[in-house]
Enzyme design. Structure first.
Site, PDB file in Angstrom:
ATOM      1  N   GLY A 287       0.829  -1.208   0.000  1.00 43.24           N
ATOM      2  CA  GLY A 287       0.000   0.000   0.000  1.00 43.24           C
ATOM      3  C   GLY A 287       0.861   1.254   0.000  1.00 43.24           C
ATOM      4  O   GLY A 287       2.053   1.224   0.310  1.00 43.24           O
ATOM      5  N   CYS A 288       0.234   2.366  -0.335  1.00 42.49           N
ATOM      6  CA  CYS A 288       1.000   3.608  -0.506  1.00 42.49           C
ATOM      7  C   CYS A 288       1.473   4.151   0.844  1.00 42.49           C
ATOM      8  O   CYS A 288       2.662   4.398   1.048  1.00 42.49           O
ATOM      9  CB  CYS A 288       0.169   4.640  -1.271  1.00 42.49           C
ATOM     10  SG  CYS A 288      -1.487   4.918  -0.612  1.00 42.49           S
ATOM     11  N   PHE A 289       0.548   4.336   1.799  1.00 40.82           N
ATOM     12  CA  PHE A 289       0.978   4.787   3.126  1.00 40.82           C
ATOM     13  C   PHE A 289       1.904   3.748   3.750  1.00 40.82           C
ATOM     14  O   PHE A 289       2.877   4.082   4.437  1.00 40.82           O
ATOM     15  CB  PHE A 289      -0.227   5.034   4.040  1.00 40.82           C
ATOM     16  CG  PHE A 289      -0.676   6.459   4.105  1.00 40.82           C
ATOM     17  CD1 PHE A 289       0.230   7.495   4.318  1.00 40.82           C
ATOM     18  CD2 PHE A 289      -2.018   6.805   3.977  1.00 40.82           C
ATOM     19  CE1 PHE A 289      -0.183   8.825   4.391  1.00 40.82           C
ATOM     20  CE2 PHE A 289      -2.440   8.131   4.041  1.00 40.82           C
ATOM     21  CZ  PHE A 289      -1.522   9.129   4.252  1.00 40.82           C
TER      22      PHE A 289
ATOM     23  N   ALA B 281       5.388   4.354   2.467  1.00 40.73           N
ATOM     24  CA  ALA B 281       6.008   5.565   3.011  1.00 40.73           C
ATOM     25  C   ALA B 281       6.397   5.387   4.476  1.00 40.73           C
ATOM     26  O   ALA B 281       7.458   5.845   4.913  1.00 40.73           O
ATOM     27  CB  ALA B 281       5.064   6.753   2.852  1.00 40.73           C
TER      28      ALA B 281
END
Lengths: 325, 325, 325, 325
Positions: free
Chosen positions: B135-137, B140
């Site tokens: 996933g993106c979060f 990060a």
């Protein structure tokens, strides 16, 4: 009210100066007597604040006329102290200083300053002759934490906040170049923001033994107005108990509202309101708070303080139409 | 390289589908064989992704041709699992799934999925036939925490992250209405974001005994692309020691860079890079990390995984010009 | 291709310099030999262009090494002329100048410059040793008008165009202060924009007798990249006839596309494309054209010119991923 | 003023409805008696307009109470006509309709509507019982052209205008998706915008023989509030003569200001002002005009009309603080 207050502004060419002008021009109980700016003396206000075109023909003055009831100092940090040393004002002129020069208990001659956060110090403000107006991040963070402090519940805080570009002032800087700031996010003054000192003083006023850190990471946002802060604290109370504490704390404060719903920044932009939303998972409380950095975070709160000092209705001149969109 | 890979995309009409198309069209070692979309079958790709006008005449197909070397699944959460059940693919077609359906160890028939974060699992990815793209979060946050976990130093985390509107997908929603989102900030899924699960698994892979919370507050930002996260952790090492740990961890990872300078989001927008900046005050470490949510947070990382699985150079097709401004 | 071109950039610290660096670093047939910047000599490129962190360790140089095949001048207006006077370059180094110093037929010593708009002058560019790269608004307006001029159909033009903040350059200015420019629109240089001269020359090249005004109102937009122009002209041809004229004109130009659909600015942002859309009501034709001001309007077109001058594929190094969102 | 006006709003859940609520809540001579919305009946206003949280506890009603002095219809185009047919209002209730249903001379039963542009029809508005409130683009364009028409000087017009996203209303649409609209510009309804009809009627009212086209290209802007228009007209008068014509025309109109300086959109955002700037090159006049589409372009002008109809000061409740930044 029989007579209008005679009010002046020193440092009227900057952002908070302009915003204070906008508020005072429409204030029902104020006569804006002068706006002082050495560099712009003689020019109409709209030469610096072009949105005022058509609203007023008033010009900047280069002197401080006698007889003002209230004087707002909208000067840079460090400049207010110097200005008061160099320019003795009428002894009975009330002073509201928007810089950080007097927020930590500093005095100027016989002038002692009350920290002008009405949610903390309303009674003292009503008696005060001189106000140190709080910082913008300081206001947003404090409205989110003070009810816990008063209840003796505050522990270590982890807060992240984001601010609009007006918080960086009018001066051209690399970090306010449109090309850089548009669509961008960045952190600055990580864990070292200067407002932490005034926040610490306020917390101690309510919860004397507090000795834990306020870990605060400020971010620059890609918008012009507003501050949004999320603070995370360990609290051993239910969400309903916490909400009751906050609602009780703010019952007599017309601009600070505890929402049941989720909040967003634009609910408060171009208003003097502070919005608070509370969420809880396990023993972690998250407090979201939102203000307009130039209004509740600066000029709006300054006018609110004037209202309180001068016996006016607290909301006079501050029922502002939100930008909303 | 003698032959190009024959590659297909399923679910090519959404944001990650479009972004994957853009990358594969310019990838030096890929022949984009098909882009599947039931609802758009027969239409040219540029009918849905108008920036592709003039770049390709390829049209969406409604079938999955045999013979693909690699298939990207750019479907909604829950749909990938169903798609694989309903559409038996060639056994030797490698699958890269961008949904969250297989990130926690789920399987589909004989297909077992490797969690496709190269900074964590590069060797396994190189051997894998099926990838669950992070996933993106999650990406990060993990690039900001994994070096500490590997060093056994990770403790309770307080993180705030902000994401662009593309993270919310193509569907029209109240929270992606321009009028609402422009110049606005809001929090959502406070302390309950679904990516915390995959983050937790990765941390345990490196620091088995870790049992403290990852307190994460996600914000919606008023920009379209990118994620910026600041994570605060108590660490009893000097900043130099911590930097050395991070630099060592990322020495073999071409897209993840530990900066000496402060970072900002637009340094990585429209690239596959992840940037990390470290700051320390007292015993508190703050890790800032930034990625483009659609590239390193989705399609770019998916192509990076394809490169690794297929023995290509890890950066092939991913040296992208930053938007920068 | 056996050998890479040895290419240098003079004035590499500004916006067009940075954008040219980004393109050349990824160009398959280029070796970026030097980036000259007096003020930044010795510093790594990423000190000025932080998005390049992790991409290159190259530093700015303070000299112009001999042996370059192509030199890009990314200097301010007026500075290119002076630079060529003060710094005699290798006689056989090709020069591509991005300033406006040589767009109207000016020469520098024995160097004569071809106006580098491939859609107008492709054959001449292929033979040229020195290129005057067109202005950004000039490019956007010309791609919208030249087909009419070639057909002898151009009459008085009423055009409005909007440009991103990067068009105003890197220097801090009141009109690029984020606080002012965000969410704002303003006009400037009404009917007097300096690009009208080079536009006039190109039109005369195709339609010799043209003597009517190009009435152009430029606007500043609240975005960073891109130009969108709508031009209104009286034309006594059907829309289909006009479209055929445009399509025929651009048949051999890979970056300029006549769309059947409506267009929007972000279709071209971060690409070297020019998009054109045509609409007609009664005898009025409206031509909409869109480019990225830093790419097709500056550095991208400069690289396109290099490709043409050096016998490379016109699109080499210019198949860029659109930002799209 | 002894008694406050009793005022109601029909269609209070949309953008213009909300904006009318915001104005009336703070209007010194108005008692907001009801806000009608079938779909939201019973809910507090702040459930739909969250910026009103803390400002009012008023809820939407599902009926139209008798006794209103003024009723604002904030309904979609076509719906006002239907509403008045289906809901007979008190004969002596004044109606101000914000839709386009009655702008071209249409009637509803015995109700005849005056076109509510005070700069054109102030005397008639003061006598009117029913007002058709002008369109947003129509207002911005007309304030730029009417002085020329009154002087008999208007000729063919070439205008380009840009509007904020609120002009497209509350409904989710592809063109108001944040991801698409942010940083984007696009044209729509080229030369065919529906407001051209009401503009044509007003021009004929002042310059009877006018028969030339108003060529208008509307653009969608990447901001939420405001309209900026540049109109180009051939005029054989000096700039000073033209300015005198405009200043004379607007001498009695408090919200419409002819600036000597250049103007920008944010000077008027969140105010009821219209700003005009005039520039001339050769025989071409360019008129720039700027309004807030929701205020002077809709709800603000509606309240201005109410003030005029009811004998109040024209500016009552409309001295709004600009957003300015």
């Amino acid at each position: 009210m029989a007579n209008k207050l005679k009010v002046g502004i020193v440092g009227g060419a900057g952002y908070t100066g302009g915003e204070t002008i906008r508020l005072l021009l429409n204030h029902p109980h104020v006569d804006l007597a002068f706006v002082h700016s050495r560099s712009n003396a003689g020019n109409p206000l709209y030469a610096v604040h072009p949105d005022l075109l058509g609203d007023t023909e008033l010009a900047f003055s280069d002197s401080i006329p006698a007889g003002a009831d209230v004087i707002f100092l909208c000067l840079g940090h460090g400049e207010s102290k110097k200005f008061l040393q160099d320019n003795p004002l009428d002894a009975n002129a009330k002073v509201i200083d928007l810089s950080q020069d007097f927020r930590l208990g500093e005095t100027s001659g016989s002038r002692a300053f009350v920290y002008g956060l009405p949610e903390l110090n309303k009674a003292a403000i009503q008696q005060a002759s001189n106000i140190a107006n709080p910082g913008c991040f300081a206001t947003a963070i404090q409205v989110g934490l003070l009810p816990l402090a008063k209840a003796g519940l505050l522990k270590e805080v982890y807060a992240t906040g984001i601010t609009g570009s007006t918080g960086a002032g009018q001066k051209l800087q690399d970090t306010t170049h449109f090309t850089w700031r548009a669509n961008n996010i960045s952190a600055y003054k990580t864990l070292t923001h200067q407002h932490l000192k005034e926040i610490g003083r306020s917390i101690h006023q309510l919860q004397a033994g507090f000795s834990e850190p306020i870990n605060f990471v400020p971010w620059r946002g890609d918008f012009t107005r507003g501050i949004f802060v999320s603070s995370c604290i360990t609290v051993n109370k239910s969400l309903d108990e916490v909400k009751a504490i906050y609602r009780d704390f703010y019952a007599q404060h017309p601009f600070t509202v505890v929402a049941d719903e989720t909040i967003d920044l634009k609910q408060v932009v171009n208003t003097n309101k502070a919005l608070i939303s509370l969420e809880k998972e396990g023993d972690k409380l998250v407090v979201h708070s939102a203000i307009d950095n130039l209004l509740k975070g600066a000029s709006g709160q300054a006018v609110q303080n004037m209202n309180l000092m001068c016996g006016l209705e607290e909301t006079a001149g501050l029922k502002l139409k939100s930008i909303v969109f």
